[in-house]
Design a protein around this motif. Structure first.
Motif, PDB file in Angstrom:
ATOM      1  N   ASP A   8       9.307   6.233   3.684  1.00 26.41           N
ATOM      2  CA  ASP A   8       8.949   7.030   4.864  1.00 26.41           C
ATOM      3  C   ASP A   8       7.567   6.647   5.392  1.00 26.41           C
ATOM      4  OD1 ASP A   8      11.353   8.348   4.802  1.00 26.41           O
ATOM      5  OD2 ASP A   8      10.586  10.065   3.686  1.00 26.41           O
ATOM      6  N   ALA A   9       6.610   6.469   4.471  1.00 31.62           N
ATOM      7  CA  ALA A   9       5.248   6.107   4.890  1.00 31.62           C
ATOM      8  C   ALA A   9       5.231   4.730   5.547  1.00 31.62           C
ATOM      9  CB  ALA A   9       4.315   6.129   3.687  1.00 31.62           C
ATOM     10  N   LEU A  10       5.974   3.785   4.981  1.00 32.08           N
ATOM     11  CA  LEU A  10       6.007   2.434   5.550  1.00 32.08           C
ATOM     12  C   LEU A  10       6.704   2.431   6.904  1.00 32.08           C
ATOM     13  CD1 LEU A  10       6.809   0.400   2.324  1.00 32.08           C
ATOM     14  CD2 LEU A  10       4.610   0.612   3.473  1.00 32.08           C
ATOM     15  N   ASN A  11       7.782   3.207   7.019  1.00 28.19           N
ATOM     16  CA  ASN A  11       8.462   3.308   8.317  1.00 28.19           C
ATOM     17  C   ASN A  11       7.534   3.911   9.362  1.00 28.19           C
ATOM     18  OD1 ASN A  11      10.795   2.182   7.336  1.00 28.19           O
ATOM     19  ND2 ASN A  11      11.803   4.130   6.969  1.00 28.19           N
ATOM     20  N   GLU A  12       6.767   4.922   8.958  1.00 31.30           N
ATOM     21  CA  GLU A  12       5.820   5.570   9.875  1.00 31.30           C
ATOM     22  C   GLU A  12       4.734   4.575  10.293  1.00 31.30           C
ATOM     23  OE1 GLU A  12       4.810   8.577  12.283  1.00 31.30           O
ATOM     24  OE2 GLU A  12       6.490   8.685  10.898  1.00 31.30           O
ATOM     25  N   ALA A  13       4.239   3.798   9.338  1.00 32.51           N
ATOM     26  CA  ALA A  13       3.183   2.822   9.624  1.00 32.51           C
ATOM     27  C   ALA A  13       3.673   1.733  10.577  1.00 32.51           C
ATOM     28  CB  ALA A  13       2.671   2.202   8.337  1.00 32.51           C
ATOM     29  N   THR A  14       4.894   1.268  10.358  1.00 32.50           N
ATOM     30  CA  THR A  14       5.397   0.193  11.218  1.00 32.50           C
ATOM     31  C   THR A  14       5.835   0.707  12.582  1.00 32.50           C
ATOM     32  OG1 THR A  14       7.597   0.365  10.192  1.00 32.50           O
ATOM     33  CG2 THR A  14       6.106  -1.319   9.330  1.00 32.50           C
ATOM     34  N   LYS A  15       6.137   2.011  12.682  1.00 34.10           N
ATOM     35  CA  LYS A  15       6.556   2.583  13.965  1.00 34.10           C
ATOM     36  C   LYS A  15       5.448   2.438  15.007  1.00 34.10           C
ATOM     37  CE  LYS A  15       7.523   6.903  13.707  1.00 34.10           C
ATOM     38  NZ  LYS A  15       7.892   8.315  13.741  1.00 34.10           N
TER      39      LYS A  15
ATOM     40  N   VAL B   8      -1.544  -2.975  17.067  1.00 30.08           N
ATOM     41  CA  VAL B   8      -1.825  -4.392  17.328  1.00 30.08           C
ATOM     42  C   VAL B   8      -2.450  -4.545  18.722  1.00 30.08           C
ATOM     43  CG1 VAL B   8      -0.748  -6.654  17.741  1.00 30.08           C
ATOM     44  CG2 VAL B   8      -0.106  -5.311  15.742  1.00 30.08           C
ATOM     45  N   GLN B   9      -1.901  -3.857  19.700  1.00 34.99           N
ATOM     46  CA  GLN B   9      -2.442  -3.933  21.070  1.00 34.99           C
ATOM     47  C   GLN B   9      -3.882  -3.402  21.112  1.00 34.99           C
ATOM     48  OE1 GLN B   9      -1.013  -5.550  23.659  1.00 34.99           O
ATOM     49  NE2 GLN B   9      -2.963  -5.200  24.659  1.00 34.99           N
ATOM     50  N   ASP B  10      -4.128  -2.277  20.403  1.00 37.05           N
ATOM     51  CA  ASP B  10      -5.488  -1.716  20.345  1.00 37.05           C
ATOM     52  C   ASP B  10      -6.460  -2.692  19.682  1.00 37.05           C
ATOM     53  OD1 ASP B  10      -4.511   0.567  21.560  1.00 37.05           O
ATOM     54  OD2 ASP B  10      -4.501   1.784  19.722  1.00 37.05           O
ATOM     55  N   ALA B  11      -6.002  -3.315  18.580  1.00 38.98           N
ATOM     56  CA  ALA B  11      -6.858  -4.280  17.878  1.00 38.98           C
ATOM     57  C   ALA B  11      -7.143  -5.494  18.756  1.00 38.98           C
ATOM     58  CB  ALA B  11      -6.197  -4.714  16.568  1.00 38.98           C
ATOM     59  N   LYS B  12      -6.139  -5.933  19.510  1.00 36.85           N
ATOM     60  CA  LYS B  12      -6.306  -7.073  20.417  1.00 36.85           C
ATOM     61  C   LYS B  12      -7.341  -6.745  21.494  1.00 36.85           C
ATOM     62  CE  LYS B  12      -3.860  -9.675  23.944  1.00 36.85           C
ATOM     63  NZ  LYS B  12      -2.606  -9.866  24.669  1.00 36.85           N
TER      64      LYS B  12
ATOM     65  N   LYS C 115       0.115 -12.934  13.537  1.00 35.37           N
ATOM     66  CA  LYS C 115       0.154 -13.317  12.125  1.00 35.37           C
ATOM     67  C   LYS C 115      -0.119 -12.099  11.246  1.00 35.37           C
ATOM     68  CE  LYS C 115      -1.771 -16.509   8.767  1.00 35.37           C
ATOM     69  NZ  LYS C 115      -2.748 -17.541   8.471  1.00 35.37           N
ATOM     70  N   ALA C 116      -1.085 -11.286  11.615  1.00 40.36           N
ATOM     71  CA  ALA C 116      -1.399 -10.072  10.851  1.00 40.36           C
ATOM     72  C   ALA C 116      -0.214  -9.102  10.860  1.00 40.36           C
ATOM     73  CB  ALA C 116      -2.644  -9.392  11.424  1.00 40.36           C
ATOM     74  N   GLN C 117       0.446  -8.970  12.016  1.00 46.17           N
ATOM     75  CA  GLN C 117       1.611  -8.087  12.120  1.00 46.17           C
ATOM     76  C   GLN C 117       2.755  -8.601  11.243  1.00 46.17           C
ATOM     77  OE1 GLN C 117       2.944  -7.345  16.123  1.00 46.17           O
ATOM     78  NE2 GLN C 117       4.449  -5.834  15.469  1.00 46.17           N
ATOM     79  N   MET C 118       2.990  -9.892  11.251  1.00 51.79           N
ATOM     80  CA  MET C 118       4.042 -10.473  10.413  1.00 51.79           C
ATOM     81  C   MET C 118       3.750 -10.258   8.935  1.00 51.79           C
ATOM     82  SD  MET C 118       4.919 -13.988  12.539  1.00 51.79           S
ATOM     83  CE  MET C 118       5.402 -14.838  11.075  1.00 51.79           C
ATOM     84  N   MET C 119       2.475 -10.392   8.550  1.00 54.00           N
ATOM     85  CA  MET C 119       2.090 -10.165   7.154  1.00 54.00           C
ATOM     86  C   MET C 119       2.364  -8.719   6.749  1.00 54.00           C
ATOM     87  SD  MET C 119      -1.480 -12.267   6.647  1.00 54.00           S
ATOM     88  CE  MET C 119      -1.763 -11.625   5.020  1.00 54.00           C
ATOM     89  N   MET C 120       1.982  -7.786   7.615  1.00 48.75           N
ATOM     90  CA  MET C 120       2.184  -6.369   7.327  1.00 48.75           C
ATOM     91  C   MET C 120       3.670  -6.045   7.190  1.00 48.75           C
ATOM     92  SD  MET C 120       0.843  -3.474   6.781  1.00 48.75           S
ATOM     93  CE  MET C 120       1.102  -1.734   6.922  1.00 48.75           C
ATOM     94  N   GLU C 121       4.464  -6.554   8.112  1.00 45.17           N
ATOM     95  CA  GLU C 121       5.910  -6.306   8.066  1.00 45.17           C
ATOM     96  C   GLU C 121       6.534  -6.896   6.808  1.00 45.17           C
ATOM     97  OE1 GLU C 121       7.368  -7.770  11.807  1.00 45.17           O
ATOM     98  OE2 GLU C 121       6.627  -6.012  12.905  1.00 45.17           O
ATOM     99  N   ALA C 122       6.110  -8.094   6.433  1.00 45.99           N
ATOM    100  CA  ALA C 122       6.648  -8.723   5.220  1.00 45.99           C
ATOM    101  C   ALA C 122       6.279  -7.919   3.985  1.00 45.99           C
ATOM    102  CB  ALA C 122       6.128 -10.161   5.100  1.00 45.99           C
ATOM    103  N   MET C 123       5.046  -7.438   3.936  1.00 41.95           N
ATOM    104  CA  MET C 123       4.598  -6.636   2.788  1.00 41.95           C
ATOM    105  C   MET C 123       5.388  -5.330   2.699  1.00 41.95           C
ATOM    106  SD  MET C 123       2.288  -8.128   0.979  1.00 41.95           S
ATOM    107  CE  MET C 123       1.442  -6.826   0.115  1.00 41.95           C
ATOM    108  N   THR C 124       5.594  -4.653   3.829  1.00 45.24           N
ATOM    109  CA  THR C 124       6.289  -3.367   3.797  1.00 45.24           C
ATOM    110  C   THR C 124       7.740  -3.526   3.381  1.00 45.24           C
ATOM    111  OG1 THR C 124       6.789  -3.461   6.155  1.00 45.24           O
ATOM    112  CG2 THR C 124       4.822  -2.267   5.531  1.00 45.24           C
ATOM    113  N   LYS C 125       8.352  -4.638   3.755  1.00 41.99           N
ATOM    114  CA  LYS C 125       9.749  -4.859   3.373  1.00 41.99           C
ATOM    115  C   LYS C 125       9.882  -5.269   1.915  1.00 41.99           C
ATOM    116  CE  LYS C 125      11.215  -6.073   8.026  1.00 41.99           C
ATOM    117  NZ  LYS C 125      11.521  -7.164   8.938  1.00 41.99           N
TER     118      LYS C 125
END
Length: 196
Positions: free
Chosen positions: A39-46, A52-56, A85-95
């Motif tokens: 649930d926490a990971l789903n919330e984080a990726t939602k 990512v846009q804010d960080a950009k 690249k950071a987003q892909m890393m985060m998604e890979a880690m959460t999965k």
């Protein structure tokens, strides 16, 4: 006749109290969740795209302040690539990460908590984590004790797991007894479902 009715009422009250106590007893119950972080990971990726846009936007603002001019297309493209690249890393880690948790109540005062934390080597690789760091992370996870005995007390629908070293954990039992709710950390809630 009055005495017989009184005795019958007392017997009924005692049976009701014993039945209620048996329902409130946790002995023999097991609660389980295959991955308490889902649930926490789903919330984080939602909210990932917005983050990512804010960080950009923040990175571009820093660059423009430092350079004293507007960012070029090439610089914006470089920042985009870094963010992707950071987003892909985060998604890979959460999965690739799972935290399995089981709580079994052995006696009226003792429970056993079993945690199984695992990380997919493939997910770490996809996240861009090198071989040495992957091995170090797996070694650190292997050192975490997987089974721990704990004393507990029950107060109404609260189950307080007593840990003298790290402080107490408080779980909340659902009214129907089917679920235990807890907190992994301040932001991460989890739910265990009764299996026994």
């Amino acid at each position: 006749m009055k005495t017989g009715t009184t005795l019958l009422a007392i017997a009924a009250a005692m049976m009701f109290a014993m039945n209620l106590q048996a329902q409130n007893s946790l002995v023999g119950r097991t609660y389980y969740n295959a991955n308490i972080m889902t649930d926490a990971l789903n919330e984080a990726t939602k909210d990932m795209d917005k983050k990512v846009q804010d960080a950009k936007t923040e990175e571009i603002a820093k660059l423009e302040k430092k350079e004293g001019r507007k960012a070029t297309r090439a610089e914006i493209a470089e920042i985009d690539a870094k963010m992707q690249k950071a987003q892909m890393m985060m998604e890979a880690m959460t999965k690739g990460m799972t935290t399995e948790l089981t709580v079994t109540f052995k006696t009226e005062k003792e429970a056993v908590m079993k945690a199984n934390i695992s990380v997919s080597d493939e997910a770490l690789k996809n996240a861009g984590i090198g071989w040495m760091k992957r091995k170090a992370l797996k070694a650190a996870i292997a050192l975490i004790p997987s089974t721990e005995k704990s004393s507990y007390i029950v107060k109404d629908n609260l189950v307080i797991m007593i840990d003298d070293d790290e402080g107490n954990d408080t779980l909340r039992l659902s009214n129907d007894g089917k679920y235990l709710f807890g907190k992994f950390d301040k932001k991460t809630d989890y739910k265990l479902t009764r299996t026994q």
